[in-house]
Design a protein around this motif. Sequence first.
Motif, PDB file in Angstrom:
ATOM      1  N   TYR A 160      13.847  -2.010   0.859  1.00 37.67           N
ATOM      2  CA  TYR A 160      13.960  -3.467   0.840  1.00 37.67           C
ATOM      3  C   TYR A 160      14.950  -3.980   1.890  1.00 37.67           C
ATOM      4  CZ  TYR A 160      11.387  -3.592  -3.598  1.00 37.67           C
ATOM      5  OH  TYR A 160      10.425  -3.477  -4.569  1.00 37.67           O
ATOM      6  N   ALA A 161      15.582  -3.075   2.640  1.00 39.69           N
ATOM      7  CA  ALA A 161      16.625  -3.468   3.583  1.00 39.69           C
ATOM      8  C   ALA A 161      16.092  -4.308   4.740  1.00 39.69           C
ATOM      9  CB  ALA A 161      17.332  -2.229   4.132  1.00 39.69           C
ATOM     10  N   LEU A 162      14.788  -4.208   5.013  1.00 40.52           N
ATOM     11  CA  LEU A 162      14.214  -4.914   6.149  1.00 40.52           C
ATOM     12  C   LEU A 162      13.466  -6.173   5.746  1.00 40.52           C
ATOM     13  CD1 LEU A 162      12.839  -1.828   8.129  1.00 40.52           C
ATOM     14  CD2 LEU A 162      15.015  -3.020   8.424  1.00 40.52           C
ATOM     15  N   ASN A 163      13.580  -6.559   4.477  1.00 41.18           N
ATOM     16  CA  ASN A 163      12.830  -7.710   3.974  1.00 41.18           C
ATOM     17  C   ASN A 163      13.233  -9.035   4.603  1.00 41.18           C
ATOM     18  OD1 ASN A 163      11.600  -5.984   2.208  1.00 41.18           O
ATOM     19  ND2 ASN A 163      12.407  -6.913   0.346  1.00 41.18           N
ATOM     20  N   LEU A 174       3.161 -15.578  14.722  1.00 41.65           N
ATOM     21  CA  LEU A 174       3.077 -14.523  13.705  1.00 41.65           C
ATOM     22  C   LEU A 174       3.267 -15.043  12.289  1.00 41.65           C
ATOM     23  CD1 LEU A 174       5.227 -11.711  15.373  1.00 41.65           C
ATOM     24  CD2 LEU A 174       2.750 -11.981  15.449  1.00 41.65           C
ATOM     25  N   VAL A 175       3.824 -16.242  12.131  1.00 46.47           N
ATOM     26  CA  VAL A 175       4.216 -16.701  10.801  1.00 46.47           C
ATOM     27  C   VAL A 175       3.383 -17.896  10.354  1.00 46.47           C
ATOM     28  CG1 VAL A 175       6.590 -15.859  10.973  1.00 46.47           C
ATOM     29  CG2 VAL A 175       6.033 -18.165  11.778  1.00 46.47           C
ATOM     30  N   GLY A 176       3.279 -18.022   9.023  1.00 47.52           N
ATOM     31  CA  GLY A 176       2.608 -19.180   8.455  1.00 47.52           C
ATOM     32  C   GLY A 176       1.125 -19.223   8.702  1.00 47.52           C
ATOM     33  N   ALA A 177       0.485 -18.055   8.869  1.00 46.91           N
ATOM     34  CA  ALA A 177      -0.944 -18.027   9.168  1.00 46.91           C
ATOM     35  C   ALA A 177      -1.774 -18.491   7.976  1.00 46.91           C
ATOM     36  CB  ALA A 177      -1.368 -16.612   9.576  1.00 46.91           C
ATOM     37  N   ASP A 178      -2.886 -19.151   8.260  1.00 47.91           N
ATOM     38  CA  ASP A 178      -3.792 -19.566   7.200  1.00 47.91           C
ATOM     39  C   ASP A 178      -4.284 -18.345   6.440  1.00 47.91           C
ATOM     40  OD1 ASP A 178      -3.545 -22.165   8.006  1.00 47.91           O
ATOM     41  OD2 ASP A 178      -5.365 -22.162   9.229  1.00 47.91           O
ATOM     42  N   GLY A 179      -4.432 -18.492   5.137  1.00 44.37           N
ATOM     43  CA  GLY A 179      -4.914 -17.388   4.314  1.00 44.37           C
ATOM     44  C   GLY A 179      -3.822 -16.487   3.791  1.00 44.37           C
ATOM     45  N   ASP A 180      -2.564 -16.735   4.231  1.00 42.16           N
ATOM     46  CA  ASP A 180      -1.448 -15.909   3.781  1.00 42.16           C
ATOM     47  C   ASP A 180      -0.705 -16.499   2.589  1.00 42.16           C
ATOM     48  OD1 ASP A 180      -1.819 -13.853   5.482  1.00 42.16           O
ATOM     49  OD2 ASP A 180      -0.122 -14.282   6.788  1.00 42.16           O
ATOM     50  N   GLU A 181      -1.139 -17.637   2.092  1.00 46.84           N
ATOM     51  CA  GLU A 181      -0.455 -18.255   0.963  1.00 46.84           C
ATOM     52  C   GLU A 181      -0.530 -17.344  -0.259  1.00 46.84           C
ATOM     53  OE1 GLU A 181       1.336 -20.925   0.702  1.00 46.84           O
ATOM     54  OE2 GLU A 181       1.028 -21.700   2.728  1.00 46.84           O
ATOM     55  N   PRO A 182       0.593 -17.112  -0.942  1.00 50.18           N
ATOM     56  CA  PRO A 182       0.552 -16.283  -2.151  1.00 50.18           C
ATOM     57  C   PRO A 182      -0.254 -16.969  -3.244  1.00 50.18           C
ATOM     58  CG  PRO A 182       2.691 -17.344  -1.920  1.00 50.18           C
ATOM     59  CD  PRO A 182       1.940 -17.628  -0.658  1.00 50.18           C
ATOM     60  N   LYS A 183      -0.870 -16.173  -4.089  1.00 47.84           N
ATOM     61  CA  LYS A 183      -1.685 -16.717  -5.168  1.00 47.84           C
ATOM     62  C   LYS A 183      -0.839 -17.161  -6.355  1.00 47.84           C
ATOM     63  CE  LYS A 183      -5.860 -14.108  -3.987  1.00 47.84           C
ATOM     64  NZ  LYS A 183      -5.366 -13.618  -2.715  1.00 47.84           N
ATOM     65  N   ARG A 184       0.451 -17.059  -6.231  1.00 47.21           N
ATOM     66  CA  ARG A 184       1.354 -17.471  -7.295  1.00 47.21           C
ATOM     67  C   ARG A 184       2.677 -17.879  -6.671  1.00 47.21           C
ATOM     68  NH1 ARG A 184       2.673 -12.567 -11.046  1.00 47.21           N
ATOM     69  NH2 ARG A 184       4.216 -14.093 -11.726  1.00 47.21           N
ATOM     70  N   ARG A 185       3.437 -18.683  -7.395  1.00 50.94           N
ATOM     71  CA  ARG A 185       4.762 -19.063  -6.914  1.00 50.94           C
ATOM     72  C   ARG A 185       5.724 -17.920  -7.176  1.00 50.94           C
ATOM     73  NH1 ARG A 185       8.307 -24.536  -8.331  1.00 50.94           N
ATOM     74  NH2 ARG A 185      10.209 -23.849  -7.300  1.00 50.94           N
ATOM     75  N   LEU A 186       6.480 -17.556  -6.164  1.00 50.04           N
ATOM     76  CA  LEU A 186       7.356 -16.393  -6.252  1.00 50.04           C
ATOM     77  C   LEU A 186       8.817 -16.812  -6.315  1.00 50.04           C
ATOM     78  CD1 LEU A 186       5.676 -14.181  -3.510  1.00 50.04           C
ATOM     79  CD2 LEU A 186       5.427 -13.913  -5.975  1.00 50.04           C
ATOM     80  N   LYS A 187       9.586 -16.102  -7.143  1.00 49.31           N
ATOM     81  CA  LYS A 187      11.037 -16.204  -7.130  1.00 49.31           C
ATOM     82  C   LYS A 187      11.666 -14.911  -6.612  1.00 49.31           C
ATOM     83  CE  LYS A 187      11.601 -19.561 -10.859  1.00 49.31           C
ATOM     84  NZ  LYS A 187      12.272 -19.850 -12.165  1.00 49.31           N
ATOM     85  N   GLU A 190       9.721 -13.107  -1.863  1.00 50.90           N
ATOM     86  CA  GLU A 190       8.947 -13.999  -0.996  1.00 50.90           C
ATOM     87  C   GLU A 190       9.190 -13.691   0.483  1.00 50.90           C
ATOM     88  OE1 GLU A 190      12.749 -16.293  -1.975  1.00 50.90           O
ATOM     89  OE2 GLU A 190      11.311 -15.036  -3.056  1.00 50.90           O
ATOM     90  N   ASP A 191      10.410 -13.284   0.839  1.00 47.04           N
ATOM     91  CA  ASP A 191      10.670 -12.877   2.220  1.00 47.04           C
ATOM     92  C   ASP A 191       9.828 -11.662   2.591  1.00 47.04           C
ATOM     93  OD1 ASP A 191      12.565 -14.882   2.493  1.00 47.04           O
ATOM     94  OD2 ASP A 191      14.064 -13.564   3.395  1.00 47.04           O
ATOM     95  N   ARG A 192       9.766 -10.698   1.683  1.00 53.50           N
ATOM     96  CA  ARG A 192       9.002  -9.473   1.961  1.00 53.50           C
ATOM     97  C   ARG A 192       7.527  -9.797   2.209  1.00 53.50           C
ATOM     98  NH1 ARG A 192       9.797  -4.044   1.678  1.00 53.50           N
ATOM     99  NH2 ARG A 192       8.157  -2.664   0.897  1.00 53.50           N
ATOM    100  N   LEU A 193       7.000 -10.720   1.449  1.00 54.40           N
ATOM    101  CA  LEU A 193       5.607 -11.112   1.630  1.00 54.40           C
ATOM    102  C   LEU A 193       5.403 -11.760   2.991  1.00 54.40           C
ATOM    103  CD1 LEU A 193       2.900 -11.204   0.047  1.00 54.40           C
ATOM    104  CD2 LEU A 193       3.484 -13.558  -0.540  1.00 54.40           C
ATOM    105  N   GLU A 194       6.281 -12.678   3.361  1.00 58.10           N
ATOM    106  CA  GLU A 194       6.156 -13.358   4.655  1.00 58.10           C
ATOM    107  C   GLU A 194       6.319 -12.389   5.810  1.00 58.10           C
ATOM    108  OE1 GLU A 194       4.811 -16.060   6.462  1.00 58.10           O
ATOM    109  OE2 GLU A 194       5.996 -17.345   5.132  1.00 58.10           O
ATOM    110  N   VAL A 241      -0.103  -6.648  -1.976  1.00 58.13           N
ATOM    111  CA  VAL A 241      -0.448  -7.380  -0.753  1.00 58.13           C
ATOM    112  C   VAL A 241       0.133  -6.672   0.467  1.00 58.13           C
ATOM    113  CG1 VAL A 241      -0.215  -9.563   0.487  1.00 58.13           C
ATOM    114  CG2 VAL A 241      -0.597  -9.572  -1.986  1.00 58.13           C
ATOM    115  N   VAL A 242       1.377  -6.217   0.365  1.00 56.41           N
ATOM    116  CA  VAL A 242       2.028  -5.521   1.475  1.00 56.41           C
ATOM    117  C   VAL A 242       1.237  -4.280   1.872  1.00 56.41           C
ATOM    118  CG1 VAL A 242       4.068  -4.142   2.075  1.00 56.41           C
ATOM    119  CG2 VAL A 242       4.359  -6.397   1.028  1.00 56.41           C
ATOM    120  N   TRP A 243       0.785  -3.514   0.883  1.00 49.39           N
ATOM    121  CA  TRP A 243       0.029  -2.299   1.201  1.00 49.39           C
ATOM    122  C   TRP A 243      -1.312  -2.641   1.839  1.00 49.39           C
ATOM    123  CZ3 TRP A 243       1.082   2.474   2.139  1.00 49.39           C
ATOM    124  CH2 TRP A 243       0.044   3.403   2.214  1.00 49.39           C
ATOM    125  N   GLU A 244      -1.964  -3.687   1.359  1.00 51.80           N
ATOM    126  CA  GLU A 244      -3.227  -4.106   1.959  1.00 51.80           C
ATOM    127  C   GLU A 244      -3.042  -4.448   3.433  1.00 51.80           C
ATOM    128  OE1 GLU A 244      -4.567  -7.382  -0.349  1.00 51.80           O
ATOM    129  OE2 GLU A 244      -5.062  -6.176  -2.124  1.00 51.80           O
TER     130      GLU A 244
END
Length: 340
Positions: A160-163, A174-187, A190-194, A241-244
Amino acid sequence: MEQAPLFSICIPAHNATGVIGECLASLARQSCESWEAIVVDDASTDSLDQWCAGQDVICAERLTYYRFDENGGPFRARRKAFSLARGRYVICLDSDDELIGSDALALMAEAIERESPDVLMFNMSACVDGGDSIVDYGALGLAEGAVDKGAFVEAFLSSYALNNLATKALRRELVGADGDEPKRRLKMCEDRLEVSGALARAESFCLLDRDLYYYRPNEASTTHARFELDYCDQQAYVERVVWERLGGAVGSRDGQYRLLLSAWAHDMEALAQDRGVAELAACLEQIAAEPLFVEAMGVVGTDGQRAERATSLRLLAAGRVRAAARWVRALVRLKGAAKR
């Protein structure tokens, strides 16, 4: 200011009038002048809009301000900032943090001119003047200079050190691409996903192992609040999602499995805070049923885990949920006594 700056500094903010002045001051003192600041106000109730309208910390033409009327969390706020950015690279700066010194952006600009990377990584410190770096890149097998994508992805998957978005300058595309919105609100995560989405699209990487970002410890953050079971589910969602996105760049998922099991072992102890055996056991039963937990235990087991946490994981994997709850509560008490 030039038509298209090199850097867009993206600042999500919520009730930040007491700290954002220092944040912006750290930009004002930069020797590199090719930047803009974008503040996205996540429905603040402390008159942040008025403060930004009247501020004189940075030139008004450098500042773009946007306000949401309903709070949506930092992920949405950053996404909005990305959509407003004009720079070649985006840098995420939390409203209570700062850039270190006067040459942070200049050093980044030099590395970008030299290497032209899609992703430039740097370091952060909990000291306002730097020192005592937070990220140990060497321990992750990463050295200063150009970094192979496969090596970076492998380190990212297993740690997690590089999140953190705050330790990276990313090409805006590279950021904010369409289709990358999470299917749920994260607490959580969220950095790792982005970051994972950016890594999947990036081809070139560079490391500048210097403390350029001051990370102000925040006792009010989620990690210091009461830990909820849903956080574990959020972790599992993000890791799928990260693995995909990134699994094709590495030969094995073992590093990610070990990371998840280590995180869940830690989470078991966090869940034990202020919970009795019955309530904790109900939480642990849901973790035990998580398909990624079952899969990870079947592939790597407790390899590399500390002895006491390995016991927690084994008890849970064996279906001895109440025994696991009692064991974890005992660990928490012992560790608390040791701290005192």
